[in-house]
Design a protein around this motif. Structure first.
Motif, PDB file in Angstrom:
ATOM      1  N   TYR A  58      60.543 -23.020 -44.090  1.00 45.27           N
ATOM      2  CA  TYR A  58      59.936 -21.699 -44.229  1.00 45.27           C
ATOM      3  C   TYR A  58      59.511 -21.091 -42.899  1.00 45.27           C
ATOM      4  O   TYR A  58      58.801 -20.090 -42.877  1.00 45.27           O
ATOM      5  CB  TYR A  58      58.722 -21.793 -45.157  1.00 45.27           C
ATOM      6  N   ARG A  62      57.736 -17.356 -42.220  1.00 47.51           N
ATOM      7  CA  ARG A  62      56.432 -17.207 -41.569  1.00 47.51           C
ATOM      8  C   ARG A  62      56.522 -16.323 -40.321  1.00 47.51           C
ATOM      9  O   ARG A  62      55.651 -15.497 -40.070  1.00 47.51           O
ATOM     10  CB  ARG A  62      55.851 -18.577 -41.216  1.00 47.51           C
ATOM     11  N   SER A  66      54.747 -12.701 -39.880  1.00 49.95           N
ATOM     12  CA  SER A  66      53.804 -12.484 -38.774  1.00 49.95           C
ATOM     13  C   SER A  66      54.143 -11.232 -37.969  1.00 49.95           C
ATOM     14  O   SER A  66      53.297 -10.707 -37.257  1.00 49.95           O
ATOM     15  CB  SER A  66      53.758 -13.710 -37.860  1.00 49.95           C
ATOM     16  N   THR A 110      56.764 -19.483 -53.406  1.00 50.64           N
ATOM     17  CA  THR A 110      55.619 -19.353 -52.513  1.00 50.64           C
ATOM     18  C   THR A 110      55.943 -19.971 -51.161  1.00 50.64           C
ATOM     19  O   THR A 110      56.456 -21.087 -51.090  1.00 50.64           O
ATOM     20  CB  THR A 110      54.391 -20.053 -53.115  1.00 50.64           C
ATOM     21  N   PRO A 112      54.714 -21.851 -48.197  1.00 46.77           N
ATOM     22  CA  PRO A 112      53.521 -22.641 -47.859  1.00 46.77           C
ATOM     23  C   PRO A 112      53.147 -22.470 -46.390  1.00 46.77           C
ATOM     24  O   PRO A 112      53.988 -22.118 -45.561  1.00 46.77           O
ATOM     25  CB  PRO A 112      53.969 -24.079 -48.141  1.00 46.77           C
ATOM     26  N   ASP A 113      51.888 -22.773 -46.084  1.00 45.94           N
ATOM     27  CA  ASP A 113      51.497 -22.764 -44.678  1.00 45.94           C
ATOM     28  C   ASP A 113      52.087 -24.007 -44.006  1.00 45.94           C
ATOM     29  O   ASP A 113      52.617 -24.894 -44.666  1.00 45.94           O
ATOM     30  CB  ASP A 113      49.977 -22.688 -44.515  1.00 45.94           C
ATOM     31  N   GLU A 114      52.000 -24.070 -42.699  1.00 45.25           N
ATOM     32  CA  GLU A 114      52.631 -25.165 -41.943  1.00 45.25           C
ATOM     33  C   GLU A 114      52.076 -26.529 -42.324  1.00 45.25           C
ATOM     34  O   GLU A 114      52.826 -27.498 -42.424  1.00 45.25           O
ATOM     35  CB  GLU A 114      52.473 -24.931 -40.442  1.00 45.25           C
ATOM     36  N   THR A 116      50.736 -27.487 -45.225  1.00 41.56           N
ATOM     37  CA  THR A 116      51.223 -27.865 -46.555  1.00 41.56           C
ATOM     38  C   THR A 116      52.687 -28.290 -46.495  1.00 41.56           C
ATOM     39  O   THR A 116      53.083 -29.275 -47.107  1.00 41.56           O
ATOM     40  CB  THR A 116      51.048 -26.687 -47.537  1.00 41.56           C
ATOM     41  N   GLU A 117      53.494 -27.548 -45.730  1.00 41.13           N
ATOM     42  CA  GLU A 117      54.905 -27.908 -45.602  1.00 41.13           C
ATOM     43  C   GLU A 117      55.057 -29.272 -44.924  1.00 41.13           C
ATOM     44  O   GLU A 117      55.886 -30.089 -45.327  1.00 41.13           O
ATOM     45  CB  GLU A 117      55.666 -26.842 -44.819  1.00 41.13           C
TER      46      GLU A 117
END
Length: 185
Positions: A58, A62, A66, A110, A112-114, A116-117
């Motif tokens: 992802y 991201r 950004s 969804t 995920p943030d870094e 969580t990934e």
């Protein structure tokens, strides 16, 4: 502007449609998120991008988010595919994704943030290692079983025993230790 991205490890095929004028923009890009972002920023008007969730993760989503580019990661198994279409190329996939984005006909996943990934990657890697270990144990136990060596009681991995009347697990010369193999001249 509706942008479809067919993302691979070595390339990204992009197809953009201007919904006002019908103008088409195409590009084959490196999978570098900065290059993809730069190309989308050159397009006229505000752009929205879509790509299928895949093995590349992802990071691209991201990066685009950004830079204030609306980005959707679509669930590949939920995408509508044209019926009767047997030809599948990167360019056709990118065009199809751009069309689905324009029609709002996709199921998003969804992003995920870094952290969580990274946690998901760690769990997957642990599961893969565990599966590899179990497969190796099963292969070894079946090999030993073919040569008359079976485990008697206890946990797998305890001391093996041999079956049969002879103390040797196999009478085949190549299954003996190297020092006891017959030599040919």
């Amino acid at each position: 502007m509706s942008v479809g991205l067919d993302v691979h490890a070595r390339s990204v095929v992009a197809h953009a449609m201007d919904v006002q004028t019908g103008e088409i923009f195409k590009a084959r890009l490196c999978p570098d998120p900065a290059e993809v972002t730069g190309w989308i920023k050159t397009l006229p008007g505000p752009a929205a991008a879509i790509y299928e969730a895949c093995h590349t993760g992802y990071g691209l989503a991201r990066t685009l988010l950004s830079h204030d580019i609306r980005t959707v990661v679509a669930a590949p198994s939920k995408l509508q595919r044209p019926s009767g279409s047997r030809v599948k190329t990167d360019a056709i996939d990118a065009e199809h994704l751009a069309t689905l984005l324009r029609l709002d006909a996709f199921t998003p996943v969804t992003v995920p943030d870094e952290l969580t990934e990274a946690a998901r990657d760690l769990v997957r890697a642990r599961d893969d290692c565990r599966s590899d270990l179990m497969r190796a144990r099963h292969r070894l136990s079946k090999l030993l079983l073919r040569h008359g060596i079976v485990y008697s009681g206890g946990q797998a991995g305890s001391a093996p025993t041999t079956s049969g009347s002879s103390g040797s697990a196999s009478t085949h010369p190549w299954s003996r230790p190297r020092s006891t193999r017959p030599t040919t001249v």
